[in-house]
Design an enzyme around this catalytic site. Structure first.
Site, PDB file in Angstrom:
ATOM      1  N   ASN A  20       0.788  -1.228   0.000  1.00  0.00           N
ATOM      2  CA  ASN A  20       0.000   0.000   0.000  1.00  0.00           C
ATOM      3  C   ASN A  20       0.820   1.279   0.000  1.00  0.00           C
ATOM      4  O   ASN A  20       0.262   2.362  -0.118  1.00  0.00           O
ATOM      5  CB  ASN A  20      -1.013   0.015   1.156  1.00  0.00           C
ATOM      6  CG  ASN A  20      -1.991  -1.123   1.047  1.00  0.00           C
ATOM      7  OD1 ASN A  20      -2.613  -1.309   0.009  1.00  0.00           O
ATOM      8  ND2 ASN A  20      -2.107  -1.908   2.104  1.00  0.00           N
ATOM      9  N   ASN A  83      10.588  -0.279   5.092  1.00  0.00           N
ATOM     10  CA  ASN A  83       9.276  -0.010   5.664  1.00  0.00           C
ATOM     11  C   ASN A  83       8.397  -1.177   5.234  1.00  0.00           C
ATOM     12  O   ASN A  83       7.831  -1.162   4.142  1.00  0.00           O
ATOM     13  CB  ASN A  83       8.700   1.316   5.169  1.00  0.00           C
ATOM     14  CG  ASN A  83       7.365   1.636   5.806  1.00  0.00           C
ATOM     15  OD1 ASN A  83       6.717   0.780   6.381  1.00  0.00           O
ATOM     16  ND2 ASN A  83       6.950   2.884   5.683  1.00  0.00           N
ATOM     17  N   ASP A  96      13.148 -13.747   8.342  1.00  0.00           N
ATOM     18  CA  ASP A  96      14.121 -14.781   7.996  1.00  0.00           C
ATOM     19  C   ASP A  96      15.057 -14.307   6.889  1.00  0.00           C
ATOM     20  O   ASP A  96      16.266 -14.564   6.935  1.00  0.00           O
ATOM     21  CB  ASP A  96      13.418 -16.064   7.570  1.00  0.00           C
ATOM     22  CG  ASP A  96      12.800 -16.825   8.737  1.00  0.00           C
ATOM     23  OD1 ASP A  96      13.079 -16.481   9.908  1.00  0.00           O
ATOM     24  OD2 ASP A  96      12.022 -17.764   8.461  1.00  0.00           O
ATOM     25  N   ILE A 111       6.240   5.438   8.907  1.00  0.00           N
ATOM     26  CA  ILE A 111       5.838   6.836   8.781  1.00  0.00           C
ATOM     27  C   ILE A 111       5.025   7.266   9.997  1.00  0.00           C
ATOM     28  O   ILE A 111       5.254   8.341  10.558  1.00  0.00           O
ATOM     29  CB  ILE A 111       5.044   7.043   7.472  1.00  0.00           C
ATOM     30  CG1 ILE A 111       5.956   6.754   6.271  1.00  0.00           C
ATOM     31  CG2 ILE A 111       4.467   8.454   7.398  1.00  0.00           C
ATOM     32  CD1 ILE A 111       5.230   6.619   4.946  1.00  0.00           C
ATOM     33  N   ARG A 117      -1.072   3.392  17.603  1.00  0.00           N
ATOM     34  CA  ARG A 117      -2.160   2.891  16.753  1.00  0.00           C
ATOM     35  C   ARG A 117      -2.738   1.604  17.327  1.00  0.00           C
ATOM     36  O   ARG A 117      -2.512   1.278  18.489  1.00  0.00           O
ATOM     37  CB  ARG A 117      -1.627   2.725  15.330  1.00  0.00           C
ATOM     38  CG  ARG A 117      -1.186   4.102  14.772  1.00  0.00           C
ATOM     39  CD  ARG A 117      -0.815   4.081  13.342  1.00  0.00           C
ATOM     40  NE  ARG A 117      -1.964   3.705  12.523  1.00  0.00           N
ATOM     41  CZ  ARG A 117      -1.847   3.305  11.262  1.00  0.00           C
ATOM     42  NH1 ARG A 117      -0.665   3.218  10.687  1.00  0.00           N
ATOM     43  NH2 ARG A 117      -2.912   2.980  10.567  1.00  0.00           N
ATOM     44  N   ARG A 121      -0.540  -3.463  15.739  1.00  0.00           N
ATOM     45  CA  ARG A 121       0.593  -2.792  15.078  1.00  0.00           C
ATOM     46  C   ARG A 121       1.790  -2.577  16.010  1.00  0.00           C
ATOM     47  O   ARG A 121       2.851  -2.148  15.575  1.00  0.00           O
ATOM     48  CB  ARG A 121       0.159  -1.451  14.503  1.00  0.00           C
ATOM     49  CG  ARG A 121      -0.852  -1.552  13.401  1.00  0.00           C
ATOM     50  CD  ARG A 121      -1.140  -0.180  12.789  1.00  0.00           C
ATOM     51  NE  ARG A 121      -2.327  -0.189  11.974  1.00  0.00           N
ATOM     52  CZ  ARG A 121      -2.377  -0.550  10.688  1.00  0.00           C
ATOM     53  NH1 ARG A 121      -1.279  -0.922  10.069  1.00  0.00           N
ATOM     54  NH2 ARG A 121      -3.516  -0.525  10.032  1.00  0.00           N
TER      55      ARG A 121
END
Length: 157
Positions: A20, A83, A96, A111, A117, A121
């Site tokens: 995403n 990220n 791994d 970010i 959150r 997460r």
């Protein structure tokens, strides 16, 4: 080229982005901001250039492709900024793969502040391998991550 012989002048920093993040700047700007992945690449390139290096930024929505790119980084890159996005919380495969990058600096970046959150997460498998974790600094976190990788490469980490 052996890992110990790689420096920023001879090998780029690989910057990997998970699912995403191709929609950065469009998806949930209240959380992720209005900067695009192209903006992130420009920021990272500038940060790497200040240390005599370059970047190789990639994004995929597919876990296996990210694993393949980590394997490639072992042979051709000085370090990894990653990220992993949602794969942070689910991917033992990415962990791994990162664990095969002996002696290579790895910095995880988020970010948003993942600790503010949803509870799911708060855990990242990738953090178990990362030499540093940067969260909640917006896209500026990528710059911090590139600078940290550059410092670790210079120190021979």
């Amino acid at each position: 080229m052996t890992l110990s012989a790689r420096g920023l002048a001879t090998a780029p920093i690989m910057i990997l982005n998970g699912p995403n993040l191709n929609l950065l700047g469009q998806r949930q700007p209240e959380i992720y901001g209005s900067d695009t992945l192209a903006d992130v690449e420009a920021l990272c390139a500038e940060a790497a250039a200040a240390h005599g290096g370059t970047v190789d930024l990639r994004q995929s929505n597919h876990e296996g492709e990210l694993v393949d790119w980590i394997h490639e980084a072992r042979e051709r890159h000085a370090g990894i900024v990653i990220n992993p996005a949602a794969y942070s919380h689910t991917s033992v495969a990415i962990l791994d793969a990162l664990n095969t990058c002996d002696g290579m600096p790895v910095v995880e970046v988020h970010i948003s502040n993942i600790h503010q959150r949803e509870a799911f997460r708060h855990h990242s498998y990738v953090s178990q391998r990362a030499d540093g974790v940067i969260a909640g600094c917006g896209v500026q976190g990528y710059v911090f991550a590139v600078e940290r990788v550059a410092m670790l490469v210079a120190a021979g980490a």
